[in-house]
Scaffold this active site. Structure first.
Site, PDB file in Angstrom:
ATOM      1  N   ASP A 140      -0.468 -14.628   0.930  1.00 43.23           N
ATOM      2  CA  ASP A 140       0.207 -13.350   0.743  1.00 43.23           C
ATOM      3  C   ASP A 140       0.430 -12.740   2.131  1.00 43.23           C
ATOM      4  O   ASP A 140      -0.531 -12.516   2.865  1.00 43.23           O
ATOM      5  CB  ASP A 140      -0.682 -12.435  -0.123  1.00 43.23           C
ATOM      6  CG  ASP A 140       0.001 -11.141  -0.478  1.00 43.23           C
ATOM      7  OD1 ASP A 140       1.068 -10.843   0.090  1.00 43.23           O
ATOM      8  OD2 ASP A 140      -0.545 -10.411  -1.329  1.00 43.23           O
TER       9      ASP A 140
ATOM     10  N   ASP B   2       7.009 -13.030  -0.588  1.00 43.86           N
ATOM     11  CA  ASP B   2       5.956 -13.144   0.429  1.00 43.86           C
ATOM     12  C   ASP B   2       4.645 -13.694  -0.124  1.00 43.86           C
ATOM     13  O   ASP B   2       3.606 -13.555   0.499  1.00 43.86           O
ATOM     14  CB  ASP B   2       5.713 -11.787   1.102  1.00 43.86           C
ATOM     15  CG  ASP B   2       5.058 -10.790   0.168  1.00 43.86           C
ATOM     16  OD1 ASP B   2       5.190 -10.959  -1.056  1.00 43.86           O
ATOM     17  OD2 ASP B   2       4.413  -9.854   0.656  1.00 43.86           O
ATOM     18  N   GLU B   3       4.701 -14.336  -1.284  1.00 44.95           N
ATOM     19  CA  GLU B   3       3.476 -14.888  -1.861  1.00 44.95           C
ATOM     20  C   GLU B   3       3.722 -16.325  -2.324  1.00 44.95           C
ATOM     21  O   GLU B   3       4.808 -16.646  -2.802  1.00 44.95           O
ATOM     22  CB  GLU B   3       3.040 -14.091  -3.099  1.00 44.95           C
ATOM     23  CG  GLU B   3       2.639 -12.664  -2.824  1.00 44.95           C
ATOM     24  CD  GLU B   3       2.605 -11.872  -4.126  1.00 44.95           C
ATOM     25  OE1 GLU B   3       1.505 -11.488  -4.549  1.00 44.95           O
ATOM     26  OE2 GLU B   3       3.678 -11.662  -4.727  1.00 44.95           O
TER      27      GLU B   3
END
Lengths: 109, 138
Positions: free
Chosen positions: A8, A103-104
């Protein structure tokens, strides 16, 4: 036993902006959603000043002004490009990559 | 900033050098196309294009408006041309060590090298990336 890693990125949109606009490095930064509606990303400094995630911008405009917080419209082309670079980098670590959001990602060891 | 993943046109490069006279008859089946992205970019995930501003690097053949290929995954060692950030501003300079001190040196006699101070008293300097190529249309 299978081990999964959750990756993350920290303050992703704010971090992307900082990578290309180094002047933003040491000051609080918030990123607004489409049409500058809500706060969708905050640097650590902005979090420390009490800007909540998702707050409509008009509700924190004064607070941003008072603390000289840098307020940016979102630049999804930039975030998408950086996201691709991040995912391609972590793909080198394992062939089992599940991209979960911009973003993960989940990675199977 | 310009994204390196944008499609660019692919010119044809013949694998043998052009010479006057009769070409090798074996050459015809060996021609390859030059992919400029592949040629100029070793690490696509860490490479960015930036446009040169100013004349501080003209003696290194880097002119205003040139496109610089910048690789952020390369370790900046002495002698490399680098993109540095000084107090939040981007600059292109050559990294040099003189008497054990690091300098950001321009390639233009009209400008002076910038000393990178190790203590906190000086400017805030970081090396953003290493310039690996220059692209210029003639």
């Amino acid at each position: 036993m299978t081990i999964y890693a959750l990756i993350d990125c920290n303050n992703f949109f704010a971090s992307c902006e900082r990578a290309f606009f180094p002047k933003l490095k040491n000051c609080p930064v918030v990123i607004l959603s489409n049409n500058d509606g809500c706060v969708i990303a905050r640097s650590n400094e902005a979090k420390a000043l009490g800007i909540p995630m998702g707050i409509p911008y008009f509700k924190c405009k004064e607070l941003c002004k008072a603390h000289n917080i840098k307020v940016l419209s979102s630049n999804y082309q930039l975030y998408g490009d950086v996201s691709n670079r991040v995912m391609n980098t972590i793909r080198e670590l394992s062939s089992h990559l599940e991209i979960y959001s911009i973003d993960e990602a989940f990675l199977k060891a | 900033m310009i994204r390196p993943d944008l499609t660019i046109s692919v010119p044809i490069l013949y694998s043998s050098k052009v010479q006057a006279g009769f070409p090798s008859p074996a050459e015809g089946s060996m021609d390859t196309k030059l992919d400029l992205n592949e040629y100029l970019i070793d690490h696509p995930v860490a490479t960015f294009f930036v446009r040169m501003a100013g004349d501080s690097m003209i003696e290194a053949s880097i002119l205003e408006n040139d496109i610089l290929v910048v690789d952020r995954s390369i370790t900046p060692i002495a002698g490399k041309i680098v993109i540095a950030v000084i107090n939040g501003e981007f600059t292109v300079k050559r990294l040099k060590y003189i008497n054990n001190q690091a300098y950001l040196a321009p390639e233009n006699k009209n400008y002076t090298p910038i000393l990178i101070k190790t203590s906190s008293e000086g400017d805030e300097v970081c090396i953003w990336g290493v310039v690996t190529s220059v692209v210029r249309k003639l």
